[in-house]
Design a protein around this motif. Structure first.
Motif, short mmCIF file in Angstrom:
data_model
loop_
_atom_site.label_atom_id
_atom_site.label_comp_id
_atom_site.label_asym_id
_atom_site.label_seq_id
_atom_site.Cartn_x
_atom_site.Cartn_y
_atom_site.Cartn_z
N ILE A 364 0.87 -1.18 0.00
CA ILE A 364 0.00 0.00 0.00
C ILE A 364 0.90 1.22 0.00
CG2 ILE A 364 -1.77 1.30 1.24
CD1 ILE A 364 -2.62 -1.36 2.55
N LEU A 365 0.81 2.03 -1.05
CA LEU A 365 1.63 3.23 -1.17
C LEU A 365 0.73 4.44 -1.08
CD1 LEU A 365 3.99 2.17 -4.12
CD2 LEU A 365 4.13 1.57 -1.70
N ASP A 366 0.94 5.26 -0.06
CA ASP A 366 0.11 6.44 0.16
C ASP A 366 0.44 7.53 -0.87
OD1 ASP A 366 -1.70 8.19 1.31
OD2 ASP A 366 -0.93 7.96 3.34
N LYS A 367 -0.26 8.63 -0.80
CA LYS A 367 -0.16 9.70 -1.79
C LYS A 367 1.28 10.16 -1.98
CE LYS A 367 -3.05 13.06 -1.90
NZ LYS A 367 -3.91 14.20 -1.55
N ASP A 368 1.63 10.36 -3.24
CA ASP A 368 2.90 10.97 -3.65
C ASP A 368 4.13 10.18 -3.25
OD1 ASP A 368 1.48 13.14 -4.75
OD2 ASP A 368 1.44 14.18 -2.83
N VAL A 369 3.99 8.89 -2.97
CA VAL A 369 5.16 8.04 -2.74
C VAL A 369 5.94 7.89 -4.04
CG1 VAL A 369 5.85 5.63 -2.33
CG2 VAL A 369 4.27 6.76 -0.75
#
Length: 406
Positions: A364-369
């Protein structure tokens, strides 16, 4: 002609969501993105709005800026018709203190009830993924003469130990509430199942206000709806259960009938996303008879170039998949995947960038990773645990704007 009952919706959205860290490091749990384009709070608000309940107060507390902004920009009702959905921050009306529990949150916001003068009050949580027509629950509440009605979902008794359990008879009158019992009581019509509380309640207004006053005077109370208010209703003989499996949502299929997920842990949040991407999804976002509403970004359509492909996946607008491969994943708007990148079984939020040749699995990659060229995530468990947050089942999670290590 009989007057329609006046109903006020109160959505409890003040939880910290510690078990969803790092996704909640910078936002309230109900503001966490879900399904590519939604926020968790969009599900409860869509259910209420689809049912025609258009006066709703959302009680917020922790890290509420993005949640407040989302509500005010997305959920605009007709003021001409006296409709509103409004975020209500903790106002400290009863002294210089924050909410001590869900019941205290409503008590401190009782002015909203006195101003609106509803006959009945819907008190729903803000962070579950489901479809429900609350009109049917209201109808049962009125017909039964209950002071309080709680929604219960049937779960196997072996799994009920993880929930608050409702002990109810065939007449649906509640005899007791049990918090994560070792031996959950079975249902009268099915001993192998138990009622798990969904945390959704309906109250007759006068009954709720009196219960809140009594609870506030109890020094031993933790001032929680499930722990204190509902047991009080049980003692008074005024609590009934609403069987969620009886809820008939327009457009529901046999596969997603009665779907409800508490996404309070990272693994549950991940599993709920995987429910979306099957060919015949366990939860169908495409039901236009009971839509889930949100504020869609103003972006062009997704683009696939240089052989880029996506299989069994949701892909948001503005995303460009350039020579990359995506499988069984949820890709949010405005994501960039570069040549040779491989993404499988993952959730990528808005603005994520995947470099050339990078591999991302069960993450799971959050915003702007940003995942740099050639980086691997979800490939080597030992390396992942030394670098990133990893859930109990091995889901790798990167927080907002985090730079993955090469």
């Amino acid at each position: 002609m009989a007057r329609e009952p006046r109903v006020l919706g109160i959505v409890l959205a003040g939880g910290e969501g510690k078990r969803l860290w790092p996704l909640t490091a910078d936002r309230a749990k109900p503001a966490v993105p879900f399904g590519g384009t939604y926020r968790l709070i969009d599900f409860v608000l869509s259910n209420l709005v689809n049912a025609g309940y258009l006066r709703i107060c959302v009680l917020t507390q922790y890290k509420s800026h993005s949640l407040d902004r989302h509500i005010t920009q997305t959920w605009r009702m007709s003021t001409v018709l006296d409709n509103y959905i409004t975020p209500v921050p903790a106002q400290q009306r009863l002294g210089p203190r924050w909410y001590t529990g869900s019941a205290d949150a409503i008590l401190q916001s009782a002015n909203l009830i006195y101003d609106d003068k509803p006959d009945y009050i819907i008190v729903f949580g803000a962070d579950h993924v489901y479809r429900m027509d609350p009109r049917q629950m209201i109808s049962q509440h009125i017909q039964s003469g209950a002071g309080a009605t709680v929604a219960g979902i049937r779960v196997p008794r072996s799994e009920a130990t993880a929930f608050g359990v409702i002990d109810a008879g065939l007449d649906k009158r509640v005899h007791g509430f049990l918090e994560k019992p070792a031996d959950p009581p079975g249902l009268p019509d099915n001993p192998d199942q138990a009622y798990a509380s969904m945390g959704n309640y309906i109250f007759t207004t006068s009954v709720l206000l009196e219960a809140l006053k009594q609870d506030a005077e109890d020094e031993d109370s933790v001032h929680d709806m499930g722990t204190n208010i509902m047991p009080m209703m049980v003692k008074q003989g005024e609590a009934f259960v609403y069987d969620f499996t009886e809820n008939d949502v327009p457009g529901a299929t046999e596969r997603d009938w009665g779907y409800w997920r508490d996404v309070g842990t990272m693994d549950a949040y991940y599993d709920a996303h995987m429910d979306l991407v099957a060919v015949h999804p366990i939860f169908n976002l495409y039901n236009q008879q009971w839509p889930i509403y949100t504020n869609m970004p103003q972006l062009p359509s997704a683009k696939f170039v240089e052989g880029g492909i996506a299989q069994e996946s949701l892909v948001g607008s503005g995303t460009i998949i350039s020579g990359a491969t995506v499988r069984h994943s949820v890709i949010s708007p405005n994501v960039r995947l570069n040549a040779g990148a491989y993404v499988e079984g993952s959730v990528l939020m808005e603005g994520v960038q995947i470099g050339r040749g990078a591999v991302v699995r069960r993450a799971i990659l959050d915003k702007d990773v940003v995942v740099p060229e050639g980086a691997h995530i979800g490939v080597d468990p030992a390396t992942d645990r030394s670098r990133y947050h990893v859930s109990d089942s091995g889901i790798v999670v990167l927080g907002k704007s985090q730079l993955a290590l090469p």
